[in-house]
Design a protein around this motif. Sequence first.
Motif, PDB file in Angstrom:
ATOM      1  N   LEU A 132      -3.609   0.682  25.092  1.00 42.04           N
ATOM      2  CA  LEU A 132      -3.810   1.568  23.976  1.00 42.04           C
ATOM      3  C   LEU A 132      -3.758   3.086  24.326  1.00 42.04           C
ATOM      4  N   GLY A 133      -2.448   3.637  24.483  1.00 45.02           N
ATOM      5  CA  GLY A 133      -2.302   4.784  24.761  1.00 45.02           C
ATOM      6  C   GLY A 133      -1.590   5.206  26.034  1.00 45.02           C
ATOM      7  N   GLN A 158      -0.737   7.083  21.012  1.00 42.10           N
ATOM      8  CA  GLN A 158      -1.735   7.305  20.123  1.00 42.10           C
ATOM      9  C   GLN A 158      -1.428   8.328  19.039  1.00 42.10           C
ATOM     10  N   ARG A 164      -2.648  11.021  16.296  1.00 38.95           N
ATOM     11  CA  ARG A 164      -3.813  11.742  15.983  1.00 38.95           C
ATOM     12  C   ARG A 164      -3.350  12.705  14.956  1.00 38.95           C
ATOM     13  N   ALA A 165      -4.455  13.240  14.342  1.00 36.28           N
ATOM     14  CA  ALA A 165      -4.212  14.424  13.482  1.00 36.28           C
ATOM     15  C   ALA A 165      -3.529  15.577  13.955  1.00 36.28           C
ATOM     16  N   VAL A 166      -3.640  15.865  15.195  1.00 30.82           N
ATOM     17  CA  VAL A 166      -2.836  16.837  15.858  1.00 30.82           C
ATOM     18  C   VAL A 166      -2.884  16.338  17.466  1.00 30.82           C
ATOM     19  N   ALA A 167      -1.682  16.472  17.923  1.00 27.77           N
ATOM     20  CA  ALA A 167      -1.288  15.971  19.280  1.00 27.77           C
ATOM     21  C   ALA A 167      -1.856  17.321  20.314  1.00 27.77           C
ATOM     22  N   SER A 215       1.316  11.511  25.548  1.00 27.07           N
ATOM     23  CA  SER A 215       0.540  10.275  25.385  1.00 27.07           C
ATOM     24  C   SER A 215       0.073  10.106  23.873  1.00 27.07           C
ATOM     25  N   ALA A 216       0.228  11.344  23.156  1.00 30.83           N
ATOM     26  CA  ALA A 216      -0.282  11.123  21.715  1.00 30.83           C
ATOM     27  C   ALA A 216       0.757  11.699  20.865  1.00 30.83           C
ATOM     28  N   LYS A 271      -2.424   2.853  17.391  1.00 28.19           N
ATOM     29  CA  LYS A 271      -3.767   3.305  17.782  1.00 28.19           C
ATOM     30  C   LYS A 271      -3.820   4.506  17.164  1.00 28.19           C
ATOM     31  N   THR A 331      -6.709   8.047  16.858  1.00 25.06           N
ATOM     32  CA  THR A 331      -7.839   8.612  17.404  1.00 25.06           C
ATOM     33  C   THR A 331      -8.486   9.403  16.495  1.00 25.06           C
ATOM     34  N   HIS A 348      -9.653   4.553  17.751  1.00 24.74           N
ATOM     35  CA  HIS A 348     -10.772   5.211  18.528  1.00 24.74           C
ATOM     36  C   HIS A 348     -11.734   5.996  17.625  1.00 24.74           C
TER      37      HIS A 348
END
Lengths: 420, 425
Positions: free
Chosen positions: B142-143, B172, B174-177, B184-185, B210, B212, B250
Motif C-alpha cells: 500500500l504505497g 497513494q 492524498r489531498a496534496v502530495a 509514492s504519493a 490507497k 491517505t 489510511h
Amino acid sequence: MFFDALKFLTIALASFISLQAHAWGEQSGGAYIHAGTLIDVNARKAKPKQTIVIADGMVSSIIDGYAKPPEGTTAIDLKNASVLPGLIDAHVHLLMNLGPATQIKMLTQNDSEATLDGVVNARTTLMAGFTTVQDLGSRNEAIFALRDGIAKGQLPGPRILASGEAISPNGQEGSIGCSGVDECRRVTRDHILSGADVIKTAITGGTLIGGDGPPARFTAEELRAIVETAQSMNRKVAVHAHGADAIKFALRQNVHSIEHGTYLDDEAVRLFRKAKAVLVPTMMAGQVMEAFAANPMAPPAFRKEASIFTSRLVAAAARAQKSGVTIALGTDVGAAVHGQNAQELSLLVRAGLTPMEALRAGTIIAATHLGVDHLTGAIEKGKAADIIAVLDDDPLKDVSVLESVDFVMKAGIVYKGGDI
Amino acid sequence: MLSLIKSLCASFIIVLAVLIPASGQMVMPQNAEPEVTYIHAGRLIAIPGEDVKTEQTIIISGAGISEIRDGYATPPQGAATINLKNMTVLPGLIDSHTHLLTEYGPAAFFKSLTQNQVEFAFDGVVNARKTLMAGFTTVQDLGGGDEAIFALRDAIAAGKTPGPRVLASGRQIRAVAEDKNYNSAVGCAGADECRRITRQQIIAGADVIKVTLSGGEPLSSLTPPIVFFDEELEAIVETAKTMERKVTCHAMSPDKIKQCLRAGVHSIEHGSYMDDEAAKLAKKTGATFVPTLVIGPVMESAAVNFGLPQPIAEAFSTAMLDAVKIAKKRNVPIALGSDSGPSKHGENANELLRLVEAGLSPEEAIRAATVTSARHLGLEARIGAIEVGKSADIIAVDGDPLEDIAELLTVDFVMKAGVVYKKAE
C-alpha cells in the motif's frame, strides 16, 4: 503510507522544535527580572514590584516583591521600568522597504537579495520590541528561510509566522493565482504544504483609493473553497480589502481577518461580529498614502483622498472598535518603515482604544489571532519569556513611549538593554 | 503499417494480461502432466478457526491443491513426498499492508530523495524474498512508486524472482502530495481531478486504491492535516468501484476513520484511535480493519530520532491495542497488516504477537492472517486456506502456533503455488 507520515513528521517536528528552540532548552541558565511595574495584559492592570522568574527561556513563575535570585542566577534590574510582554505585529512585509526603488527591486531582486533585506529588517523589528510578527506577503523561499533561520537562532529577529505569497484571482503582483473551486483548493493545499502558516488573499488590487479598483475578485465559491481548505489544514485566511463591498464579500465567506478595512461600514461591522473575524487596521499605511499625496504628478482626486488616508483608516478602526469588533495590531511595515511599528499603538489610541486596550491589541489579542497565545502574548507561567521594558515612563499614560524601548528579551535571550 | 503492428502487439499484450488473474499468478499452459507432490502433515490447520486434524496428506498437483486425505497416503511412482509429520502445517500467511520498496532506517529519508524507481525495485527484490521466507505468501502493498512496485509484482508473478504474490496500490492518493521526489504519493483536488487520478492509477496498474487522510491524531498534531472533502473521497471510491477496485484508507483519528467509512472505503489502515462509534460504523459498512500494531513499538523506539515525546509515542502504542479491542467487541473483521517498511521486512509475523497482545486468541490472529485477509483482498477463492482447488500456499512450523503464536516467528517450511521456497530441516 506510514513511512511518509514518519518522514513528514520528522520535517514538521524539526520546524516545530526550531520554532521553539529558545523556549525549549537552549537557554541553560535562568534569570530573575525585578520589574518596577509589570503590565498584566490579561488582568488588565499594572502590578508594582514583581519578580519574573525565567528558566529555559520560559517564564517559570511570577513572585510578588523583589525575590532574591539563587546563587549563579542573573538578576536583571528593571525596578525603574514598566515591563510588558513583547509586542506582536499581525501585518508586516519584512522583505520590502517601500521607497523610490521598490518597483525596480521587485523586478530585479532575487530571493537571496530579498532575504538579506529581510535579515536587516527583522533585526530592526526585534530591537523595536516586537518579538513576534506575522508576515503577510513575501516571496516563499526567502520568507520561509528567514523564519526558520531566526527560529533556529541563526540570526536575531522576531518569531515569524508567514503567509509566503498571497493567493489572488489573477496572480497579480507576485501572488499565486487560482480560478475555480478545484484549482483554489489545490493551490491552497500546495501552499500550506510548502510552508505557509497562514493564507493571505488579495481580493482587490493593492493600496487603492476610494474603493475596490479594478475588479479582480474571487467568486464567492472560490474564496469559500480557500477558506474551507485552509481551515481543514488548521490555517487561517487573512484578506486584504479596502472597499466596503470587498470587506463584506470576504466576511460572508467566513475569512478570519480583514487587513486594512479602510472603507468598512455598519453592515460590515455586523458581519465582522457574525463571522467572529478580526480587523487589522494598519493605520500606519496611511502615512505612506499621505506621502503619495505630495506627488504633483498624481491625479488630483487621488491626491485629495490620499492626503486624508490615515484619518480614513482611523475612522474605520474607531467604528469597528465602538461596535465591539476585535482589533489586532498590524502596521503594514514594509509599506511603512521597519522599526517604527510601535507608532501604531498611538494610532489605536487615536481610534478610541484606551492605552491598555491598545497594548492588548498588540499582545494577547494579536497572539490569539495568530494562534500562538499558548506561547506568547502575555507574561505568564509557561509562556516564552518575551519581555520588553521602558525606563522611567508609563506606557499606560502614553503609549508613544514604546516607540523607543530600552529592553528586549525574546525566549529568555536579551537582545537589547543587557547593560541595564 | 507500423501503427497496425503496434496495435496488434498491444491487443496481444492485453490478451496475455487477461490470462494473468488478479492474484498475479501466471497461468501457464501445461503441456506435460503436472508435477504431483504429497505432503504428510502431522497436524493440519487447513482452515484456521476450524478443527485441527492430525496425520493428513495434502496432494498437490502443479500449483494447486487437488486432494486432502486422512492418514499418510503413499504417493504413486514419480510423485514427490514432503515429510512434515513432526510439524504443524497451515496456509501461507497474508500481510494486508506492506511497503516492499522501503525500509525505515537512518538512510531512508536520504534514499527517498535520491533513489530512482529502478533502485527502489532492487530493494524491493530483497525485501520480497525476506517476506516470502518468513512464511508470507501473499501481500498487499500500500504505497510505493508505481513503476517499481508494479514491475516487482509482475516479475514475482512471472517467476523471475522469489517473493510473495503481490497486490499493489502503487502511489497513494492524498489531498496534496507532500513530496514529489519520493514519488509514492499523488495529490488531487476537486472531485473531477480525483476521478481522473483514480482512473490513471488503476490503468497504470493499481490492484487497489490507497487514500491517505491525516490530522486530528496526537501523533501528528504538529503537521497540517491533509484531508479530503467528502465529495473528493466519494469520487475516488465511486471511480474505483466502476473499475472493480477496492479503496483502502489510511486514517488514525476517529473523525477521519468515520469520514472514510461514510465515503464507502473497504478498509481502514492503522485506525489507531478508533472509537466505538467508528467501530459500529465499520461493522455497518462491512469494512475491514487492518490495525498495523507493530508500528507502536517502532514509534516508541524511534521517538528519540523524531524528537517525539516518549509519552506520546507510548500512548500511541497503547491506543492501537485499545482500537483492536473496540473493533473486536463490535465484530469488525480484522485483517493482519504489518506495515513492513516502517517495520522490518521478514519480521511480519511480529504482528501476530501484537494481535494476541491486543486480546485476540492465537487462532483468531492466524485467521486474521489467512481467511480474513484473503477475503479482504478479494482472493478467498484461491488463498487463505488449505482446501481442494486453492493455490498450494503452505507453510509449516515445528511447534504448535495455537499454543504459542511466537512459533510463527520462525517458519520452517514455505511453499507458494506448489513451489517449495524453504525446506524443513
